[in-house]
Structure formats: structure tokens, C-alpha cells
Design a protein around this motif. Structure first.
Motif, short mmCIF file in Angstrom:
data_model
loop_
_atom_site.label_atom_id
_atom_site.label_comp_id
_atom_site.label_asym_id
_atom_site.label_seq_id
_atom_site.Cartn_x
_atom_site.Cartn_y
_atom_site.Cartn_z
N ALA A 145 0.84 -1.21 0.00
CA ALA A 145 0.00 0.00 0.00
C ALA A 145 0.88 1.25 0.00
O ALA A 145 0.56 2.24 -0.68
CB ALA A 145 -0.93 -0.01 1.21
N GLU A 146 1.99 1.21 0.72
CA GLU A 146 2.90 2.37 0.76
C GLU A 146 3.52 2.63 -0.61
O GLU A 146 3.58 3.77 -1.08
CB GLU A 146 4.03 2.13 1.77
CG GLU A 146 3.65 2.51 3.18
CD GLU A 146 4.67 2.04 4.21
OE1 GLU A 146 4.32 2.08 5.39
OE2 GLU A 146 5.79 1.61 3.84
N ILE A 147 3.96 1.54 -1.26
CA ILE A 147 4.57 1.69 -2.59
C ILE A 147 3.53 2.24 -3.57
O ILE A 147 3.81 3.14 -4.36
CB ILE A 147 5.14 0.33 -3.09
CG1 ILE A 147 6.29 -0.12 -2.19
CG2 ILE A 147 5.59 0.42 -4.54
CD1 ILE A 147 6.77 -1.54 -2.47
N LEU A 148 2.31 1.70 -3.48
CA LEU A 148 1.26 2.16 -4.40
C LEU A 148 0.98 3.64 -4.21
O LEU A 148 0.75 4.38 -5.16
CB LEU A 148 -0.02 1.33 -4.22
CG LEU A 148 0.03 -0.10 -4.75
CD1 LEU A 148 -1.22 -0.88 -4.35
CD2 LEU A 148 0.19 -0.12 -6.28
N LEU A 149 1.02 4.08 -2.96
CA LEU A 149 0.75 5.49 -2.69
C LEU A 149 1.92 6.37 -3.16
O LEU A 149 1.71 7.35 -3.89
CB LEU A 149 0.48 5.70 -1.19
CG LEU A 149 0.14 7.13 -0.77
CD1 LEU A 149 -1.09 7.65 -1.51
CD2 LEU A 149 -0.13 7.22 0.74
N GLU A 150 3.12 6.00 -2.77
CA GLU A 150 4.28 6.86 -3.07
C GLU A 150 4.66 6.83 -4.55
O GLU A 150 5.04 7.85 -5.11
CB GLU A 150 5.50 6.44 -2.22
CG GLU A 150 5.29 6.55 -0.70
CD GLU A 150 4.94 7.96 -0.22
OE1 GLU A 150 5.35 8.95 -0.87
OE2 GLU A 150 4.23 8.05 0.82
N LYS A 151 4.57 5.65 -5.16
CA LYS A 151 5.11 5.52 -6.53
C LYS A 151 4.02 5.54 -7.61
O LYS A 151 4.26 5.99 -8.71
CB LYS A 151 5.93 4.23 -6.67
CG LYS A 151 7.02 4.08 -5.64
CD LYS A 151 8.11 5.13 -5.82
CE LYS A 151 9.12 5.05 -4.67
NZ LYS A 151 10.15 6.07 -4.72
N ALA A 152 2.84 4.97 -7.30
CA ALA A 152 1.79 4.95 -8.32
C ALA A 152 0.70 5.99 -8.03
O ALA A 152 -0.21 6.18 -8.84
CB ALA A 152 1.18 3.56 -8.41
N HIS A 153 0.82 6.62 -6.87
CA HIS A 153 -0.15 7.64 -6.46
C HIS A 153 -1.59 7.11 -6.42
O HIS A 153 -2.52 7.73 -6.92
CB HIS A 153 -0.03 8.89 -7.34
CG HIS A 153 1.31 9.54 -7.23
ND1 HIS A 153 1.81 10.41 -8.15
CD2 HIS A 153 2.28 9.43 -6.28
CE1 HIS A 153 3.02 10.80 -7.79
NE2 HIS A 153 3.33 10.21 -6.65
N ILE A 154 -1.70 5.92 -5.82
CA ILE A 154 -3.02 5.32 -5.59
C ILE A 154 -3.11 5.03 -4.09
O ILE A 154 -2.23 4.36 -3.54
CB ILE A 154 -3.17 3.96 -6.30
CG1 ILE A 154 -2.95 4.11 -7.80
CG2 ILE A 154 -4.53 3.32 -6.03
CD1 ILE A 154 -2.67 2.77 -8.45
N ALA A 155 -4.16 5.53 -3.44
CA ALA A 155 -4.30 5.26 -2.00
C ALA A 155 -5.33 4.17 -1.77
O ALA A 155 -6.45 4.23 -2.29
CB ALA A 155 -4.73 6.54 -1.27
N CYS A 156 -4.92 3.16 -1.00
CA CYS A 156 -5.86 2.11 -0.57
C CYS A 156 -5.43 1.67 0.83
O CYS A 156 -4.38 2.11 1.31
CB CYS A 156 -5.86 0.94 -1.55
SG CYS A 156 -4.24 0.20 -1.75
#
Ligand code: PMP
Ligand code: GLU
Length: 394
Positions: free
Chosen positions: A346-357
Motif C-alpha cells: 500500500a505504501e509503494i502504491l501510494l508513493e510511486k503509483a499515487h493510488i491510495a488504498c
């Protein structure tokens, strides 16, 4: 200063902190697509807002009775009768500062230190922490990996002489599962056999798709006496910020909850109480329009996630969440390191793909991610293709 052990042992709310982080990134100008929000994105309907404005203009701005104004309790009794087929008196209702507060009051009132509270996994973040705050022991009911529902055998297996309560959330946050009437009937038999009580969180009852309006466990013979229903206006009427929740249960339990509320928050906001009357008496068309929109978004998200290789999930039929198993992706490496946990993913998705879940571990399930579809169809389309593109490259 020293922090009391009671608070040291609990975790911050992952749902709230991730939503706050996503909002902060957006304010910094980053194009984050947020699937973390546990709140409808619609505005509160106008007739409800008008009622609040009227309350302010008329000076309805003072303390009210701790457990809520009689007119609101009447509206709640009316709703429970009309929609759930349950007959309650005003003395069996308490209005609190959001359903979270109603739950807190109920758990603090029904759970003694060392009491065991049965909590089906995956569970909404707050339940386990509130049980711990009361000194109780959350006893997890494991679920079937495909349906995400516990079995009756598992329920019986986890009951001991110290079990007091079952915490049910139907429809479920985070899984979107809606429990069938027949399954509830079988749960009821066990509850009665072992002389237990139930807290039934029904806050998502109106948000159901392709299925009937959920049955409240309190409607089974002999269950009203051993159930505290928790509900509120936050989700159904897009009123998360107004902070109005309520509980319905046996008179002596409600009275005890009122004592607790007397010495903690006193009454919920007077103005919000007036608005809640308008909400509970409003045309059901208002709700149906929102449900229809959620349903379209739900279908879009299901379709998009089904396209991602290795991701599995039970099709959600309630609330506005989809809870999916991403376990194969935990084995992937990112920047040379094995991802390993849902929190890291979830952290990688937020920081790198700019998707929050929200990472599944917040709901007691490693390997899963929770996506809220309380956001626009455009965001779902854009965010899901971003997710797919990112995961495919791992
Ligand atoms: N129960 C569940 C399952 C929820 O998801 C929420 C959302 N916050 C609540 C209770 C609390 O709602 P409220 O905003 O009324 O406190
Ligand atoms: N219930 C919502 C969620 O699960 C709102 C956040 C919260 O109160 O925890 O995201």
C-alpha cells in the motif's frame, strides 16, 4: 509525560491516517487517486442541510438531553419499525457522536476486563481496539479464504466460558459481504445456546446491491433482548462530518450507556440532531439515487480488478468497499527488496503509483488491500488502470 498503558496498547486508525495522507499529498499538488476513503463522496442532501440552518437560526444551539432529543428518538424508532420490522420505545434508544461512539459506549458497557469478544475476520479496524480499550480480549473468528465468511463450526470452536459477545458487521466493512437470513438464523441458535449477547453494526444496511435489504439479527425471536443494534446517518445520508450515530437495545443497557455518555461527551451536537431527523424522515428516493451510483462504480471496479492477473476477491454485495487478495504480489521485488506485506504494498502504491488504498493487515488480513469505490467513475477508471500498469511491471 507518561502515556497510560490503555492507550499505548492500541494502534492509530489506519483508515483515517491513510485517507489523511492521501489528502495531504493532493494538497501538495500530487495527482493522488484515493480509494482509501470510508465516506460517500456525495454532498449531504439539501433538505437535510436546510434543517440544520433552520436549527441555528432558531437558536437550537444549547445542550440537549444526553441521549438525544425525543423527536430524533421517535424518528429512529419509526425507522427501525418501518425498515427493520422492530418495535422500540424511546427509552431503548441512545443517540451518540457517530456510530463509532455508539459502538464505544456499547462495548464499554457490555464488556468486562478479560471478557472474550468474538470478532469475525476481516474486521473493521476500530472494533479490536475498542475491545482492548474496554480491557476485553478480541477472539478472532477465521473466515473461509474465498467467501471471507466464518463458519458455524469456527464460531462454536472459539466459544469459552469467558465469551460474552459477538460483534457482527452486516454488510461488512471491509469485505462487502452481506450475510444471508438462513446463516443468521443458525448463528442465533448458537448465541442463545451459549447465552451470549450481540452488537450488530448495521451502518451499511442501505448500501446493498443485487440482494435483499439485510435482515437484522435482532428480528429473530428472543434476540431483541440480547442485541444492541448500532447504526447512524453517516453512510446512508452522506453525513460523515455531522457525527450522529445511535444504538437500540434493552432499556437497562441503554441507560448504562447514557451514564457513560453523561460523563464523557454529553449530547451529540444539537444542530446535527435536527438534521438527522430530516435525514431519517426523507424520501427514500434520495438513498436510491446514491445506491444506484455506487452500484455502477462497484461494477466498474469489479471488472477492472478482474483484469489484473493473480488478484482474487469475493464479489462485494454491500457497503462501498472491495477487499482483494494480492498475495502473489507480496513475493515481487520493488527496488531490489521483496515487498512482503500489505502495508509495504500500500505504501509503494501510494508513493510511486499515487493510488491510495488500505492495507488488509489493518483489518486483520495480511496480503489483502481494501479499495473504496466511493469515488467517481473517472477516478476508478484512471486509478485501476494505473494500478494494473504498475503491478504488471513488478
Ligand atoms: N461501523 C463501520 C463498519 C464503519 O465503517 C464506520 C465508518 N467510520 C462506522 C461504524 C462509524 O461511522 P460513524 O461515522 O457514524 O462514526
Ligand atoms: N469507516 C470508514 C473506513 O473504514 C471511515 C474511517 C474510520 O472511521 O475509520 O474507512
Amino acid at each position: 509525560m507518561r502515556i497510560a498503558e490503555r492507550v499505548q496498547q492500541i494502534e492509530p486508525s489506519a483508515t483515517l491516517s491513510i485517507s489523511a495522507r492521501a489528502k495531504a499529498m493532493k494538497q501538495e499538488g500530487i495527482d493522488v487517486i484515493s480509494f482509501s476513503a470510508g465516506e460517500p463522496d456525495f454532498d449531504t442532501p439539501l433538505p437535510i442541510k436546510e434543517e440544520a440552518k433552520k436549527a441555528i437560526d432558531q437558536g437550537f444551539t444549547k445542550y440537549t438531553p444526553t441521549s438525544g432529543i425525543p423527536e430524533l428518538k421517535e424518528a429512529i424508532c419509526g425507522k427501525l419499525f418501518r425498515e427493520n420490522g422492530l418495535s422500540y420505545q424511546k427509552e431503548e434508544i441512545i443517540v451518540s457522536c457517530g456510530a463509532k461512539h455508539s459502538l464505544y459506549n456499547a462495548i464499554m458497557t457490555l464488556c468486562n476486563p478479560q471478557d472474550e469478544v468474538l470478532l469475525p475476520r476481516p474486521y473493521w479496524v476500530t472494533y479490536a481496539e475498542q475491545i482492548k480499550l474496554a480491557g476485553g480480549i478480541p477472539v478472532i473468528l477465521e473466515c473461509h479464504p474465498e467467501t471471507l465468511v466464518f463458519s458455524l463450526e469456527e464460531l462454536k470452536r472459539k466459544i469459552t466460558s469467558r465469551t460474552r459477545l459477538l460483534l457482527l458487521n452486516n454488510p461488512s466493512n471491509p469485505s462487502g459481504v452481506v450475510l444471508e437470513k438462513e446463516f443468521l438464523r443458525e448463528i442465533v441458535e448458537i448465541i442463545q445456546h451459549y447465552d451470549m449477547a450481540v452488537i450488530s453494526d448495521e451502518i451499511y444496511e442501505h448500501l446493498v446491491y443485487e440482494c435483499e435489504f439485510p435482515v437484522s439479527i435482532a428480528t429473530f425471536p428472543g434476540m431483541k433482548e440480547r442485541t444492541v443494534i448500532v447504526n447512524g446517518v453517516s453512510k446512508t445520508f452522506s453525513m460523515t462530518g455531522w457525527r450522529i450515530g445511535y444504538a437500540a437495545g434493552p432499556k437497562e443497557v441503554i441507560k448504562a450507556m447514557e451514564k457513560l455518555q453523561d460523563h464523557s461527551t454529553s449530547n451529540p451536537t444539537s444542530i446535527s440532531q435536527k438534521a438527522a431527523i430530516a435525514a431519517l424522515s426523507s424520501d427514500t428516493q434520495l438513498i436510491q439515487e446514491m445506491v444506484e451510483k455506487f452500484n455502477q462504480r462497484r461494477k466498474l471496479m469489479i471488472h477492472a480488478l478482474q483484469e489484473i492477473p493473480g488478484v482474487t476477491f469475493p464479489v462485494p454485495r454491500g457497503a462501498f468497499y472491495l477487499f482483494a487478495n494480492f498475495t502473489p504480489y507480496l513475493e515481487c521485488k520493488f527496488e531490489g527488496m521483496r515487498i512482503g506485506t500489505s502495508l509495504k504494498l500500500a505504501e509503494i502504491l501510494l508513493e510511486k503509483a499515487h493510488i491510495a488504498c488500505v492495507p488488509g493487515i489493518a483489518f486483520g488480513m495480511e496480503g489483502y488491500l481494501r479499495f473504496s469505490y466511493a469515488t467517481s467513475e473517472a477516478n476508478i477508471e484512471k486509478g485501476m488502470s494505473r494500478l494494473r500498469d504498475f503491478l504488471i511491471k513488478l
